[in-house]
Design an enzyme around this catalytic site. Structure first.
Site, PDB file in Angstrom:
ATOM      1  N   ASP A  96       0.588  -1.194  -0.322  1.00 30.84           N
ATOM      2  CA  ASP A  96      -0.319  -0.079  -0.397  1.00 30.84           C
ATOM      3  C   ASP A  96       1.204   1.236  -0.107  1.00 30.84           C
ATOM      4  O   ASP A  96       1.553   1.771   1.110  1.00 30.84           O
ATOM      5  CB  ASP A  96      -0.511   0.230   1.195  1.00 30.84           C
ATOM      6  CG  ASP A  96      -2.222   0.494   1.156  1.00 30.84           C
ATOM      7  OD1 ASP A  96      -2.027   1.860   0.469  1.00 30.84           O
ATOM      8  OD2 ASP A  96      -3.508  -0.002   1.894  1.00 30.84           O
ATOM      9  N   ASP A 196      -3.032   4.730  -2.304  1.00 27.26           N
ATOM     10  CA  ASP A 196      -4.248   5.028  -1.398  1.00 27.26           C
ATOM     11  C   ASP A 196      -4.209   6.411  -1.522  1.00 27.26           C
ATOM     12  O   ASP A 196      -3.472   7.213  -2.471  1.00 27.26           O
ATOM     13  CB  ASP A 196      -2.851   5.562  -0.288  1.00 27.26           C
ATOM     14  CG  ASP A 196      -3.813   6.036   0.794  1.00 27.26           C
ATOM     15  OD1 ASP A 196      -4.989   5.357   1.374  1.00 27.26           O
ATOM     16  OD2 ASP A 196      -3.795   6.986   1.461  1.00 27.26           O
ATOM     17  N   GLU A 246      -7.266   3.849  -4.797  1.00 25.87           N
ATOM     18  CA  GLU A 246      -8.387   3.819  -4.519  1.00 25.87           C
ATOM     19  C   GLU A 246      -8.509   5.215  -4.829  1.00 25.87           C
ATOM     20  O   GLU A 246      -7.520   6.864  -4.828  1.00 25.87           O
ATOM     21  CB  GLU A 246      -7.464   4.173  -2.680  1.00 25.87           C
ATOM     22  CG  GLU A 246      -8.929   4.374  -1.825  1.00 25.87           C
ATOM     23  CD  GLU A 246      -8.720   4.787  -0.678  1.00 25.87           C
ATOM     24  OE1 GLU A 246      -9.616   4.369   0.558  1.00 25.87           O
ATOM     25  OE2 GLU A 246      -7.811   5.736  -0.849  1.00 25.87           O
ATOM     26  N   HIS A 320     -10.805  -1.662   5.677  1.00 25.23           N
ATOM     27  CA  HIS A 320     -10.450  -1.680   6.633  1.00 25.23           C
ATOM     28  C   HIS A 320     -10.994  -0.170   7.236  1.00 25.23           C
ATOM     29  O   HIS A 320     -10.640   0.278   7.921  1.00 25.23           O
ATOM     30  CB  HIS A 320      -8.658  -1.404   7.395  1.00 25.23           C
ATOM     31  CG  HIS A 320      -8.998  -0.750   6.039  1.00 25.23           C
ATOM     32  ND1 HIS A 320      -8.375  -0.141   4.209  1.00 25.23           N
ATOM     33  CD2 HIS A 320      -7.788   0.921   5.855  1.00 25.23           C
ATOM     34  CE1 HIS A 320      -7.592   0.510   4.012  1.00 25.23           C
ATOM     35  NE2 HIS A 320      -7.606   1.193   5.070  1.00 25.23           N
ATOM     36  N   ASP A 321     -11.509   0.529   6.220  1.00 27.58           N
ATOM     37  CA  ASP A 321     -12.572   1.803   6.563  1.00 27.58           C
ATOM     38  C   ASP A 321     -13.707   1.141   6.225  1.00 27.58           C
ATOM     39  O   ASP A 321     -14.675   2.721   6.852  1.00 27.58           O
ATOM     40  CB  ASP A 321     -12.058   3.088   5.219  1.00 27.58           C
ATOM     41  CG  ASP A 321     -10.898   2.949   4.565  1.00 27.58           C
ATOM     42  OD1 ASP A 321     -10.012   3.240   6.345  1.00 27.58           O
ATOM     43  OD2 ASP A 321     -10.381   3.543   3.963  1.00 27.58           O
TER      44      ASP A 321
HETATM   45  O1  TEU Z   1      -8.326   6.616   2.459  1.00 26.56           O
HETATM   46  C1  TEU Z   1      -9.123   7.243   1.499  1.00 26.56           C
HETATM   47  C2  TEU Z   1     -10.649   7.962   2.076  1.00 26.56           C
HETATM   48  O2  TEU Z   1     -10.561   8.881   1.644  1.00 26.56           O
HETATM   49  C3  TEU Z   1     -11.916   7.366   3.589  1.00 26.56           C
HETATM   50  O3  TEU Z   1     -12.022   5.650   2.764  1.00 26.56           O
HETATM   51  C4  TEU Z   1     -11.685   7.626   4.718  1.00 26.56           C
HETATM   52  O4  TEU Z   1     -11.416   6.448   5.704  1.00 26.56           O
HETATM   53  C5  TEU Z   1     -13.192   7.809   4.656  1.00 26.56           C
HETATM   54  O5  TEU Z   1     -13.848   8.463   3.801  1.00 26.56           O
HETATM   55  C6  TEU Z   1     -13.686   8.598   5.705  1.00 26.56           C
HETATM   56  O6  TEU Z   1     -14.743   9.066   6.047  1.00 26.56           O
HETATM   57  C7  TEU Z   1      -7.516   5.658   2.545  1.00 26.56           C
HETATM   58  C8  TEU Z   1      -7.052   4.720   3.390  1.00 26.56           C
HETATM   59  O7  TEU Z   1      -7.850   3.787   3.273  1.00 26.56           O
HETATM   60  C9  TEU Z   1      -7.952   5.837   4.900  1.00 26.56           C
HETATM   61  O8  TEU Z   1      -6.972   4.049   5.940  1.00 26.56           O
HETATM   62  C10 TEU Z   1      -7.287   6.288   4.899  1.00 26.56           C
HETATM   63  O9  TEU Z   1      -7.424   6.926   6.389  1.00 26.56           O
HETATM   64  C11 TEU Z   1      -6.892   7.594   4.400  1.00 26.56           C
HETATM   65  O10 TEU Z   1      -6.303   6.966   3.447  1.00 26.56           O
HETATM   66  C12 TEU Z   1      -5.945   8.729   4.600  1.00 26.56           C
HETATM   67  O11 TEU Z   1      -4.020   8.190   4.443  1.00 26.56           O
END
Ligand code: TEU
Ligand code: CA
Length: 550
Positions: A96, A196, A246, A320-321
Site C-alpha cells: 500500500d 492510497d 483508491e 478497513h475503512d
Molecule cells: O482512505 C481514504 C478515504 O478517504 C476514506 O476511505 C476515509 O476513510 C473515509 O472517507 C472517511 O470517511 C484511505 C485509507 O484507506 C484510510 O485508511 C486512510 O485513513 C486515508 O486514506 C488516509 O491515508
C-alpha cells in the site's frame, strides 16, 4: 502479463490480523503463520495495508519512512519472508503506497519545518496570518484542512489528519522520490501496489474557497492526475503488475481513464459510490436505511459502462475503512448466513476483480462497541465530538458510530473460539465482539455449509469459468427493486445470477426455468425448491446462479 480477470485479492489489515508475539497487536510474523489459510481461500494476491515506520496516528497511513518497517509489526527480514512465503504458495504481495501525504514525522517534513526551502517545496505551504487559513476546505477527518506553523508564518495543507501533510506532486523531485520508493519495493519482489487516495494527488493551481462544499471538487481527480499516474507507472515499469488506485469521490469518466489498459495508468480502481447509499444527503454521519434501488442502479451503470469503454473495476464490499457488509446491507441476526453468502455471490460473479477483506469470508459483523473508550480510530473519535457539538445526544452519537465507525472493520480477526478469538494471547489493542465464539475460522473450516467454504467455492468458480472472467455483463432491472439480477454472456453461454437483497419472500415478475444441473451455486438447497421446475420467487436473501449453453 498476469490475467487479472481470474484473480481474487485478499486484503489484510496487519494490526488486526494475527498477533505472533503476544503484545496484543497483529504483526507480520502473524501473517506468515496464516499463509496456508489465505492460500486455502484461493487468493492470488494479498494486499497488506501499510506496515512502514509510522507514529500510527492513522494506523500506518501516516508514513514516517517508506523503506523501513514499524518495529511493532516486525522487521525487513519478516517482510522478505512474507514475500517469499506468499510466492511459494503461488500468491503475490501487494503493498500500500500512501503517496498523497506523509506523516509530519517524516524526515522531509521535519526539514521543511526547520525552514529548508528544498523540503518546504515537498509540501503545500501557503502564506497567511494565523487567523485565516488560505481556504475554507475541510479535512476528511473533521476540522480545517490547513494547519498554521507559527515559526514559518505559513499554513500547510492536510486533507486528512493534521499529522498527514499533503505532498506537492507539482514538484518533480517529489515525484522522483516516490518513484524510487516503488522501485525499492519492486526490487524486493513485491508483485503489485495499491495507491492510497491517489486521485487526490494533483491540487489546483489556484486555491480558492469552496462555497458549496468542503473543497473536494477542486482536488478530486485534479488537473494533472492522469499525467502524474502515467509518469509514475512508466518510470517505474509497473504497467504489467497488478495496481489498484483508491479513488475518493471520483467519477465514472475518470475511472474509465485510470483503468483502460491503453492509457497505461492502473489495472483497476476502487470507488465508493455504492458504499454511500445509506448516507443521508451524502453525509456519512447521518443514518439512513440503504437505498437498494440506488445501489442496484449504481452497479448497473458502472458495470456496463466499464465494459463498454474497456475499463476494469475492483469489486468489493468491505475494507478497513468500512463497516461490515453483513451488518450493513444484509442481516447479521436471523439471516446471517444466507445474507452473507448472497452478498458474496453478487460481488464475485460480477465483471471485475473481487477483493475479500479479512473476516468478510467468515461473515464477521460490526463490532458493537458501546462506549467511546472502546474506539481507537482518529476519524471516529473526532466525529464523536463533532456530533456532540452539533447537539446530538451521547446515545445517538454512539449509535451513529456503532453503524459507521471504521473500527467496525478493524476488530481482531476471529480465528477460533478460544480467548480473544485466537488473535492474541493477551488483550488485543481493540476489542472483539462475543460472536467470535461461533463466527471463527476453526468452526467454519469444518462446516461444509459455512460462509467460509462458500467463499472458497466462489473464488474457485472464477478460476474455472471463462464466463465469469470475461463474459459480457447485462443487468436485468427487474421488479421489485430488491432483486439484483444480472447475466454474464460469452459465446453462446449464459450465466444468470439472481439475488434477493431483502429478508422477505419476493415473487419474480416472470418465472425462471430451473433444472438441477444448471445451478452453479446457491445459498439455499435448491433440491427442496417448492416451485418444482421453475423459480417463481426468491426466499429471504436467496441467491442462485444458473449456467447454460444456447
Ligand atoms: O482512505 C481514504 C478515504 O478517504 C476514506 O476511505 C476515509 O476513510 C473515509 O472517507 C472517511 O470517511 C484511505 C485509507 O484507506 C484510510 O485508511 C486512510 O485513513 C486515508 O486514506 C488516509 O491515508
Ligand atoms: Ca504483535
Amino acid at each position: 502479463m498476469i490475467d487479472l480477470k481470474k484473480c481474487t485479492v485478499y486484503q489484510i489489515y496487519p494490526k488486526s490480523f494475527c498477533d505472533s508475539n503476544g503484545d496484543g497487536i497483529g504483526d507480520i510474523r502473524g501473517i506468515i503463520g496464516k499463509l496456508d489459510y489465505i492460500q486455502s481461500l484461493g487468493a492470488d494476491y494479498i494486499w497488506c495495508t501499510p506496515f512502514f515506520t509510522s507514529p500510527l496516528r492513522d494506523n500506518g497511513y501516516d508514513v514516517e519512512d517508506y523503506r523501513n518497517i514499524n518495529p511493532v509489526f516486525g522487521t525487513m527480514e519478516d517482510v522478505e519472508a512474507l514475500i517469499a512465503g506468499a510466492e511459494e504458495r503461488g500468491m503475490g504481495l501487494m503493498l500500500d503506497m500512501v503517496f498523497n501525504h506523509t506523516s509530519t514525522r517524516h524526515e522531509w517534513f521535519k526539514r521543511a519545518l526547520a525552514g529548508e526551502q528544498k523540503y518546504m517545496d515537498y509540501y503545500i505551504f501557503r502564506d497567511g496570518g494565523p487567523d485565516k487559513p488560505p481556504t475554507n476546505w475541510q479535512s476528511k477527518f473533521g476540522g480545517p484542512a490547513w494547519e498554521y506553523v507559527p515559526s514559518l508564518q505559513k499554513w500547510y495543507l492536510h486533507l486528512f489528519d493534521v499529522t498527514q501533510a499533503d505532498l506537492n506532486w507539482n514538484n518533480p523531485e517529489v515525484r522522483q522520490e516516490l518513484k524510487n520508493i516503488v522501485l525499492f519495493w519492486k526490487s524486493k519482489g513485491v508483485k503489485g501496489f495499491r495507491f492510497d487516495v491517489v486521485n487526490l494527488i494533483s491540487k489546483p493551481d489556484v486555491f480558492e474557497d469552496d462555497n458549496i462544499g468542503d473543497g473536494k471538487r477542486f482536488y478530486s481527480d485534479g488537473p494533472r492526475v492522469h499525467e502524474f499516474l502515467k509518469e509514475l507507472v512508466a518510470d517505474t515499469g509497473i504497467e504489467d503488475m497488478i495496481t489498484v488506485g483508491e479513488m475518493s469521490s471520483t467519477s465514472l469518466a475518470n475511472c474509465l481513464k485510470y483503468s483502460n489498459p491503453k492509457e497505461k495508468e492502473l489495472s483497476m480502481c476502487f470507488n465508493f459510490h455504492h458504499l454511500k447509499v445509506d448516507y443521508k444527503d451524502g453525509n456519512k454521519w447521518e443514518l439512513m436505511k440503504p437505498d437498494y434501488r440506488r445501489l442496484r442502479d449504481l452497479f448497473a451503470v458502472w458495470q456496463t459502462e466499464m465494459e463498454r469503454k474497456n475499463g476494469w473495476m475492483a469489486v468489493f464490499w468491505c475494507n478497513h475503512d468500512q463497516p461490515r457488509i453483513v451488518s450493513r446491507f444484509g442481516d447479521d441476526k436471523k439471516y446471517w448466513k444466507e445474507s452473507a453468502k448472497m452478498l458474496a455471490t453478487f460481488i464475485h460473479l460480477l465483471r471485475g476483480t473481487p477483493y475479500i477483506y479479512q473476516g468478510e469470508e467468515l461473515g464477521m459483523t460490526n463490532a458493537g462497541y458501546s462506549s467511546i473508550d472502546e474506539y481507537r480510530d482518529v476519524e471516529s473519535i473526532n466525529y464523536y465530538h463533532i456530533l456532540l457539538k452539533k447537539g446530538k445526544t451521547r446515545e445517538r452519537a454512539l449509535e451513529i458510530l456503532r453503524q459507521r465507525s471504521r473500527d467496525n472493520g478493524r476488530s481482531p480477526m476471529q480465528w477460533n473460539s478460544g480467548r480473544y478469538g485466537g488473535f492474541s494471547v493477551t488483550e488485543p489493542w481493540i476489542g472483539l465482539p462475543d460472536n467470535y465464539k461461533w463466527i471463527n475460522v476453526a468452526a467454519e473450516d469444518r462446516d461444509e455449509d459455512s460462509i467460509l467454504n462458500y467463499y472458497r467455492a466462489l473464488v474457485e468458480l472464477r478460476k474455472q469459468h471463462k464466463i465469469i472472467q470475461e463474459g459480457r455483463i447485462e443487468f436485468l432491472l427487474l421488479k421489485p427493486e430488491e432483486i439484483f439480477a444480472y447475466k454474464r454472456v460469452l459465446y453462446g453461454q449464459e450465466l444468470l445470477v439472481l439475488n434477493n437483497f431483502s429478508g422477505k419472500n419476493v415473487p419474480l415478475c416472470k418465472p425462471i426455468p430451473y433444472s438441477e444441473h444448471s445451478c452453479l451455486i446457491s445459498n439455499y438447497n435448491q433440491a427442496e425448491n417448492n416451485q418444482g421446475r421453475a423459480i417463481k420467487s426468491l426466499r429471504p436473501y436467496e441467491s442462485i446462479a444458473f449456467y447454460g449453453k444456447y
